[in-house]
Design a protein around this motif. Sequence first.
Motif, mmCIF file in Angstrom:
data_model
loop_
_atom_site.group_PDB
_atom_site.id
_atom_site.type_symbol
_atom_site.label_atom_id
_atom_site.label_comp_id
_atom_site.label_asym_id
_atom_site.label_seq_id
_atom_site.Cartn_x
_atom_site.Cartn_y
_atom_site.Cartn_z
ATOM 1 N N PRO A 180 -8.665 -9.462 -2.471
ATOM 2 C CA PRO A 180 -7.520 -10.262 -2.595
ATOM 3 C C PRO A 180 -6.223 -9.434 -2.311
ATOM 4 O O PRO A 180 -5.079 -9.950 -2.776
ATOM 5 N N HIS A 181 -6.508 -8.455 -1.650
ATOM 6 C CA HIS A 181 -5.001 -7.513 -1.535
ATOM 7 C C HIS A 181 -3.964 -8.273 -0.581
ATOM 8 O O HIS A 181 -2.916 -8.094 -0.840
ATOM 9 N N ASP A 182 -4.188 -9.515 0.135
ATOM 10 C CA ASP A 182 -3.227 -10.246 0.840
ATOM 11 C C ASP A 182 -2.180 -10.772 -0.059
ATOM 12 O O ASP A 182 -1.151 -11.306 0.372
ATOM 13 N N ILE A 183 -2.419 -10.891 -1.324
ATOM 14 C CA ILE A 183 -1.409 -11.209 -2.239
ATOM 15 C C ILE A 183 -0.295 -10.461 -2.223
ATOM 16 O O ILE A 183 0.826 -10.722 -2.409
ATOM 17 N N CYS A 184 -0.289 -9.028 -1.504
ATOM 18 C CA CYS A 184 0.787 -8.186 -1.268
ATOM 19 C C CYS A 184 1.809 -8.606 -0.564
ATOM 20 O O CYS A 184 3.120 -8.054 -0.475
ATOM 21 N N TYR A 185 1.629 -9.606 0.437
ATOM 22 C CA TYR A 185 2.473 -10.134 1.384
ATOM 23 C C TYR A 185 3.358 -11.538 0.509
ATOM 24 O O TYR A 185 3.907 -12.160 1.308
#
Length: 455
Positions: A180-185
């Motif tokens: 779920p790394h795209d929460i960084c955006y």
Amino acid sequence: MLCGCGISMLAPSCTQQTETKKPNILFIMTDQQRFDMLSCAGNPYVSTPSLDRLAENGVRFERNYCMNPVSMPSRYALVTGHYASEIGYTNNTTKPDTARILPAAREHSIGNLFRNAGYNTIYSGYAGFYCGRTDIDAYGFTQNGTNYYQGPADFAEEFLSNYNPEEDQPFFLYLAFMNPHDICYGAGFDPRFPDKLRPHQIAATQKYIDLRKTLSDEEYRSQIPPVPANVEPNGAYAEIRETGSGSRNWTPEQWDFYRWMYCRLTEDVEQQIGRILSALEKSGVAENTIVVFTSDHGEMGQSHGLVFKSQLLEEATRTPLIIAGPGVRKGVVDSSNLTCGIDLVPTICDLAGVPVPENLPGKSLKPIITGNTESLDRDHIVIESSAGYQINDGRYKYTLFVRGPQKEMLMDLDTDPGEMSDKSADPAYAAEKERLYGLLMDNLQKRGISPVRSE
């Protein structure tokens, strides 16, 4: 009577062949998945049925920590069993020193250890190691695809459907996902969204912006995790909320969407993992395959008013760890032993019968996994970041900072699990602070590290 290898008089030979057959290794990793982002860990806001079933068939470690709460150093530890500070790094970098890193990777990487032991070592997905995108072979793996969303699942399904255990080498399949790394955006609130991001960085956020529009307010509200109880800033991290990159000046509605989207991204990658585990079952080699699931670091999730990773706090440093396979106990939840990312190389080698390299800082978890003991021979772990070094004995966490306005921090997790009250200046904790400081400095000195503050 017949057995799988022939008539009964051949049974001892059959047993011997089964016992000496090398187990396959399936290593599955997500990016930025916090320790409690599993429904089997009691989280009602995410649904992770595939990982829940994996936990039912193996051991789930509840007190597992990454070696460093950012990707590259953590992944380096996961694949080599060594601290990234040994090669001069405690953070991510776009300009790694290949002359220093690649020889260390060739010497220490688990890919090379298993390749030399006769395994077909394959990597698919996000190669977020130092030099990984261009030099994955130095880590002992053959790259098969760089799509880190559906790519690892696509490759695993194809590979496992064609795998022949009678003719093919045993495999070490390392599958690395981005989410779920795209929460960084920033759940769409990042000023770069959408015009200054790449298409794949826009896609997940746009997907959930669109999905939100299809839900009634009642449906949406029922899926939003509550504001964390430890939302207020504390100690060394108080100033980050005002000035640092880990803080956001969002409205309550934006914070709600951010927490909701993190759960949905976790479910996205869980579905891909479900495809892999289903393919493993269909392949017929599941009973001879050790499966390891973990993540490189966690996510603050609004705790202490912070977002994303990097901090030496529970939300960013604790990660899920599940191990299943031949010889592994089933349905066990280990909530007492401290484990760390540097433990996985010795553990996987030990489980597979591959010689464990000498002088590794981590420990093999095989005795816990197989039930030979309930208690690991360890009374503390040490982790690191670009901000400093931390020792954790299970109750107390002492942090020595090398940058920032605060020099140290002491937390008592028994009385303060949300890490809201720094005890480093409390006389009642002076003895504990002195003890932990001594143990930490001894660890660092043995590794040749002399912490130097940069004001």
